[in-house]
Design an enzyme around this catalytic site. Sequence first.
Site, short mmCIF file in Angstrom:
data_model
loop_
_atom_site.label_atom_id
_atom_site.label_comp_id
_atom_site.label_asym_id
_atom_site.label_seq_id
_atom_site.Cartn_x
_atom_site.Cartn_y
_atom_site.Cartn_z
N CYS A 171 51.57 35.90 32.35
CA CYS A 171 52.84 36.63 32.19
C CYS A 171 52.97 37.16 30.79
O CYS A 171 52.37 38.02 30.47
CB CYS A 171 54.09 35.88 32.86
N HIS A 211 52.36 34.57 38.24
CA HIS A 211 52.57 33.23 38.17
C HIS A 211 51.63 32.41 38.98
O HIS A 211 52.22 32.14 40.18
CB HIS A 211 54.13 32.78 38.23
N GLU A 222 50.90 29.55 38.55
CA GLU A 222 51.42 28.28 38.73
C GLU A 222 52.73 28.20 39.94
O GLU A 222 53.29 27.11 40.13
CB GLU A 222 51.99 27.56 37.28
#
Lengths: 371, 1095
Positions: free
Chosen positions: A250, A334, A336
Amino acid sequence: MAEGARLVLADGTVFEGEAFGAAGRASGEVVFITSMTGYQEALTDPSFAGQILIMTYPLIGNYGVNPADCESSRIQVSAFVVREECREPSHWLSEGTVHDYLAVNNIVGISGIDTRALTRRLRSAGVMMGIVTSVDTPEEALAHLRLAPQYGSIDHVAAVSTRDSAAWNRDGSIPIALLDLGVKFNIPRLLEQRGCAVTLYPHDSMAEEILATNPAGLVVSPGPGDPAMLDHQTSLLAELAGRLPILGICLGHQVIGRVFGGDTYKLKFGHRGANHPVRDVDSGRVYITSQNHGYALDGEGLGEGIEVKLVHLNDGTVEGLKHESRGILTIQYHSEASPGPRDSEYIFDEYLDMVRERAGDTRRELARRIA
Amino acid sequence: MGSSTLSSSRRAKPARVLILGSGPIVIGQAAEFDYAGTQACKAMREEGIESILVNSNPATIMTDEDVADRVYIEPLNVAVVSRIIERERPDALLPTLGGQTGLNLAVALADAGVLDEYDVRLIGTPLEAIRRAEDRQLFSDMLGKIGEPETESEAVSSWGQARTAGARLGLPLVIRPAYTLGGTGGGIAHDWQQFEQIVKAGLAASPITQVLVERSLLGWKEIEYEVVRDGAGNAITVCNMENFDPMGVHTGDSIVVAPSQTLSDKDYQMLRSSALKIIGELGIEGGCNVQFALAPHPTVLDWRRNGVERPPYTVIEVNPRVSRSSALASKATGYPIARVAAKIAAGRTLDEIPNKVTGRTTAAFEPALDYVVVKIPRWPFDKFAFGDRSLGTQMKATGEVMAIDRTFEAALQKAVRSLEISGRSLLWDGADETAEGYTQANDQRLWYLMRALRDGTTVDALAAESGIDPWFLYRLRNIVAMEARLRDEGLDRGLLRDAKRLGFGDAQIGALTGLSGEEVREMRLELGLRPVYKMVDTCAGEFEAVTPYFYSTYETENEALPQAGLKALVIGSGPIRIGQGIEFDYASVHAAWALQKAGYSALMANSNPETVSTDFDTSDRLYFEPLDEEGVRDILENEGLPPSIVQFGGQTAVNLAGPLSARSLPIIGSSAEAIDLTEDRARFEELMRRIGLPQPPGSAVLGVEDALRTAQRIGFPVLLRPSYVLGGQSMEIVQNETDLARYMERAGAAGLGSRPILIDKYLEGREVEVDAICDGEDVFIPGIMEHIERAGVHSGDSMAVYPPIHLTNSERDRVVDYTRRIGLALDARGLINIQFVVMPGDGSGSLVYVLEANPRASRTVPFLSKVTGVPIVELAVNIMLGKTLREQGWEGGLWPERDLVAIKAPVFSMAKLVGVDTHLGPEMKSTGEVMGVDRTFQAALAKALMAAGLMLPAQGSILLSVADHNKMEAVPIVRRLAGAGYRLYATEGTAALIRADGIAVETVHKIQSDEHPNVVEVITEGLVDGVINTPEGRLVATLRDGFQIRRAATEARIPCFTSIDTAAAAVEALVHGVATYTVAPLPEYREPRAASVPA
Ligand SMILES: Nc1ncnc2c1ncn2[C@@H]1O[C@H](COP(=O)(O)OP(=O)(O)O)[C@@H](O)[C@H]1O
Ligand SMILES: Nc1ncnc2c1ncn2[C@@H]1O[C@H](COP(=O)(O)OP(=O)(O)O)[C@@H](O)[C@H]1O
Ligand SMILES: [Mg+2]
Ligand SMILES: [Mg+2]
């Protein structure tokens, strides 16, 4: 009966609703996110620092709040806007309501407004500054808003990054440095699960500090704000590029893009949600990704050796870069998740493969030199 | 040569694709597959691929000739479809859009070698993937391989083994017999006694004496994910759905909400990842549904027990095809799963398929909702009051409604209004008093929960007993709290707005505040409280969308500004229920198309997510709303009061004619006055008298005395019904005074005493039905249909033949003349359906009686449109818009008969409805229909029976038990069966009759006798292949025996004929039809036969 509250946009539009969370006022850039679950992860995502967050899904707080869903150590949004907040949550992990959570953390919330109308307004006019208040008339609110600093003029990263370097965990076999520009806990968590020993570094770290501990790789975290303001980080990464395998996520991706000559620009209303399709230009595969960014990288000025590897299917924005020889991998979204689909967790594996490969190369190289 | 079992979507695009439909509407397989099939055909056309469609159900849009390229309305079996393949030579078969029927048929075609023989490849999800999903063992192996959790279970073959397994798994236990259908013989055991009982019964029921003893997941959350995957491996979830009713209630019978409400992001993503992993492993190419059970709490499943961490969920099943749930998900999100699945089958990847809703994104994304969707099933227990109302692992609902709003409460309350159960809201308090009301799921549980909450029962207590997540119960309690505020506080703008935001209807608010619904409406309009309409756009407002698909809510911004130009609102038909099926959706869709063709914008209002009418590209603008007065008036006001069309949406729309015209809202087509003239019995009788048309003698009576007097006057048998019901409800044919008195007493006891009972002479003649189109000057009759069963069997449950086979010219002329006179007398504009009874006369010729007339589209409109080729709905719509028949190039009178025979046969879902008697009568019971079309009556009959699953095998044995008044008529049937080599079993009286005719027969014993086999055992033990059982009046004992015979036949899934006429037809088809039927596309049958070729 709930107290009244209002959201006033910089263009003078007023949305009347009910106050929840803390009483008071808070200003920020007004943005919307379309994820239907994961409000607590969003509230605690440092990338939302300086922003007033609107959930487009109307029912918020249904499953309460709990410690495991925190993505940082505090609530990061400046104010929270929902259609309806739930005071009777139901989930076995729940430890309280969103209302109490905001109140305890002194964050202002507003509910009961036509969030869809608000979203449509931002979609057509673009994101803008706004203020949520339970203590002002619309006129007063607007006056306060005029005095508030513009979102783009603040170094939000400095505000959310860790102050000192700190070990996240020590028991892994792959030492990873994590440059914290506003990290979400799930990044070190997933790295830890994959056998890494993760150390967090503050945003103003120097290259030597990071290299001194001899990490096998560097992960540059997401974070808030305009990447164009991050001069220090840009030169830091210019220095480290090629010396360590780097994964930029990001904001990390944007800064690395700048290192390689790309420019960044502000999107009209950003990408915020859990349903963004991204295409891998080599394989043609499409991934559904979790996104949260208001700026994007222009692929035009990118220099030699760095390639656009991933693009957004809807608007063609650059979603990921790869620099083969320098061992750099970046993604605008993302991997994650949290909140959002986990489909891109493989990026960590791909990156760690690269780290292992490079470590092997280095060892072989050393062995060759010694021999 | 390509192998049909290997599919690769990346292979060359097919040129001709065979698409299998799902056949008749039955419980578990409803209109959603017409929606899916229609989408598939449209998608194929877009791809430049020719579609060959096979379905036995004529009441479908997919079988329209401008939807598919080649249309076969033929039975869905291997023999017939093989012949179609032989003739059409498709290069591909798309099996996953026709429900379980289409899927199973595709597998059967592959197994029979037909696909290999003709080099047809399966496109979409490969056969191997289908098998691995459908076969429980293969599926379980697959889950094990990829480490996904499944429910613990053990297959056992004896009671001893079962006991050990049960002890290991612990109570309660789910028992599932192997190789039986739809949960037959299974159940849930809560104690060991029950366990023993179910296991033993289950072992007996299983052909391989094997049952699965499974850990019960009662009380777990039931969650579904709708997933789509393309041939390149890209996969997305369209949405997830959470069941309000926890595990143990079939998802089709559960209230369902989308998206999930009580799942955290971690829960949501855990299940999403699992779903994607599973479909990736299976290799699905298209749409697919994955069902999970999620442990709501560690006390339900200690998933960290013994130090081993296991996921807190298990995979229940995967349906490797589009399903009812995917239709719901499509309507809930705006993401057209069936269309995308069809495109994937044609070789596209997700990112190559445009998202028609936004116009700028693609199918490779996941919809974001900014509203809540609630689905509530529609059960047939208003029809079958004696049926077992409890809900379990086997589905009982015939249809469903969906509502959308920005709060859960409002979506739920709008869905309740959409059910159309006599205006029932959550305030209704008529549910029977039983302690188990909310612990045991049933169709009224929602109301029990409301009652308990009003009585102060705590959410925790209710949650503990019902297993329903507290979140939902808190929402219900919120509604209860608002009820109290409405009762106690003065109604001001704030309160009214809050109530509307929770979905309270005007009438409901009125009931709580002592006002009429109309007064509440006036008040809120005065206060400026009108709903706004928001768009279903797949993206939560993120992108501008072009979809014209709206729901109402009480917020600030209205996105549905009045549609410009000429327009009209088509009022749809709501949920599918017995008596109001998919036929009315067919008509509504055609009405929208006809409006568009005439240059109008078609606005559509409907509440049923399964249908083609609620597909966003059917109309110019879709309002997903309850079809009650409030819902429709709000839409009309939002649109600036355009005219409404009430003729096509069945009774739902017709019922709105009165209320709408009472408010001077324009209706085009027959007026509310014409509708009232036909619905009000006294007025209709008066009209018939005035124009001199005969009706069966009869009158309205009050009390036993009055009834007996009238019956004496008109003579037995008589037909009885309460005066206010529709759909033949509580209608009975009575042969004698005793039964008449009993009926009247029962009606009195049921509180119907104060209302008149209608008593008519029962005319046991031939029933004839017409659909006609009337413009005020001319009356055009596309066709006449004759019923196979004599009058007394509801027209929806009888087999109908076009053209009529027994009508004399004079009878036909009278039917035409009467139709014309009724149409003109009513000043009807548009469609009218009339039922007649033709009675053989005494010397002076037969008599034609008018039974009833309805100035609206009937159930037979699709059937008749298809077999005659007349665009019935379009003609009617144009008349409503002011064009006469002549101006459209048509004229009055009967349309020349086509050179074909078409037979419509009803299909029942009785196996699913425990405790319901299956015999035919004046009350409608069927859920769907099929059509058989051919050149001869016998061949058409054979195909209709085949398609309805009523065909007797070529050789076999049959059980006969016929009522005394049918005995003489049974003789020719018996002779033919014997002639065909059938072995006969019969009950005493029937056996005596057969023996007297010199035919061998085996007498079977009464149920009560100790001798074996008795009449039920010959069925359950598989000794007979069919049953002919006509019920004897209403005598309790025979009825009871007959009931058991009929239920046994239903459960054994063998044909059971309860009308002597159907039985005669079935035997006729068996003897003459099977050998002679042809297979051809429908339009070919409509063409005149080529100069006859000598055989
Ligand atoms: N082990 C179980 N315990 C409790 N309920 C179950 C169990 N397995 C299935 N069910 C219930 O039975 C229903 C039907 O089962 P399912 O396998 O989905 O059959 P179908 O193919 O008819 O949909 C499910 O929707 C669920 O509510
Ligand atoms: N007088 C009658 N004699 C014989 N059969 C009748 C008579 N009246 C009605 N029926 C039978 O009952 C069925 C249902 O009656 P109908 O008035 O059509 O009810 P619905 O309004 O439900 O269609 C008809 O299809 C017909 O078979
Ligand atoms: Mg199921
Ligand atoms: Mg299934």
